[in-house]
Scaffold this motif. Sequence first.
Motif, PDB file in Angstrom:
ATOM      1  N   LYS A  83      36.981  61.022  56.009  1.00  0.00           N
ATOM      2  CA  LYS A  83      36.465  62.332  55.762  1.00  0.00           C
ATOM      3  C   LYS A  83      36.026  62.270  54.407  1.00  0.00           C
ATOM      4  O   LYS A  83      35.046  63.200  53.895  1.00  0.00           O
TER       5      LYS A  83
ATOM      6  N   VAL B  44      37.516  65.615  64.691  1.00  0.00           N
ATOM      7  CA  VAL B  44      38.013  65.648  63.311  1.00  0.00           C
ATOM      8  C   VAL B  44      39.576  65.650  63.398  1.00  0.00           C
ATOM      9  O   VAL B  44      40.138  66.317  64.284  1.00  0.00           O
TER      10      VAL B  44
ATOM     11  N   TYR C  73      40.204  61.204  59.210  1.00  0.00           N
ATOM     12  CA  TYR C  73      38.880  60.790  59.763  1.00  0.00           C
ATOM     13  C   TYR C  73      37.810  61.743  60.560  1.00  0.00           C
ATOM     14  O   TYR C  73      38.518  62.662  60.957  1.00  0.00           O
ATOM     15  N   VAL C  74      36.877  61.366  60.760  1.00  0.00           N
ATOM     16  CA  VAL C  74      35.802  62.163  61.225  1.00  0.00           C
ATOM     17  C   VAL C  74      34.898  61.185  62.426  1.00  0.00           C
ATOM     18  O   VAL C  74      34.681  59.894  61.659  1.00  0.00           O
TER      19      VAL C  74
ATOM     20  N   THR D 158      26.758  60.913  55.826  1.00  0.00           N
ATOM     21  CA  THR D 158      27.867  59.963  55.349  1.00  0.00           C
ATOM     22  C   THR D 158      27.222  59.580  53.769  1.00  0.00           C
ATOM     23  O   THR D 158      26.363  59.815  53.339  1.00  0.00           O
TER      24      THR D 158
ATOM     25  N   ILE E 261      33.716  70.116  52.670  1.00  0.00           N
ATOM     26  CA  ILE E 261      34.433  68.911  53.485  1.00  0.00           C
ATOM     27  C   ILE E 261      35.578  69.044  54.279  1.00  0.00           C
ATOM     28  O   ILE E 261      35.572  68.800  55.354  1.00  0.00           O
ATOM     29  N   GLU E 262      36.537  69.804  53.586  1.00  0.00           N
ATOM     30  CA  GLU E 262      37.732  70.045  54.273  1.00  0.00           C
ATOM     31  C   GLU E 262      37.415  70.963  55.515  1.00  0.00           C
ATOM     32  O   GLU E 262      38.162  71.184  56.412  1.00  0.00           O
TER      33      GLU E 262
ATOM     34  N   VAL F 227      29.598  65.889  64.211  1.00  0.00           N
ATOM     35  CA  VAL F 227      30.796  65.513  64.067  1.00  0.00           C
ATOM     36  C   VAL F 227      31.156  65.719  65.661  1.00  0.00           C
ATOM     37  O   VAL F 227      30.971  66.731  66.255  1.00  0.00           O
TER      38      VAL F 227
END
Length: 111
Positions: free
Chosen positions: A94, A75, A79-80, A64, A53-54, A72
Amino acid sequence: MLITPAFAQTAGGQASGASMLVQMLPLVLIFVVFWFLLIRPQQKRMKDHKTKIEAVKKGDQVVTGGGLVGKVVRVDDIYVDVELAPGMKVKAVKGTLSDVVDPMTAKPAND
């Protein structure tokens, strides 16, 4: 009597310590089994998910927490922005992303 009371008390104290160890051994073994079968694999999965995720970047396809699949667009730290359909963007936290889909293995959506 052949055994004095003082000697009998010390012998019983040593046996009590050994029996305490014998009683604790199954609990320790159960904890070790739980550690290797449940706790350790779960921690590894959580660590892998966090790094995935990072590492989200623009252009990745994500899923999601609610099950929405999108691309995406932007970023930042928290938030994304996810584009669900052409011209339809949503902002998601995120941390609520459940998966980053590999574009090579992803099946195209049927339009």
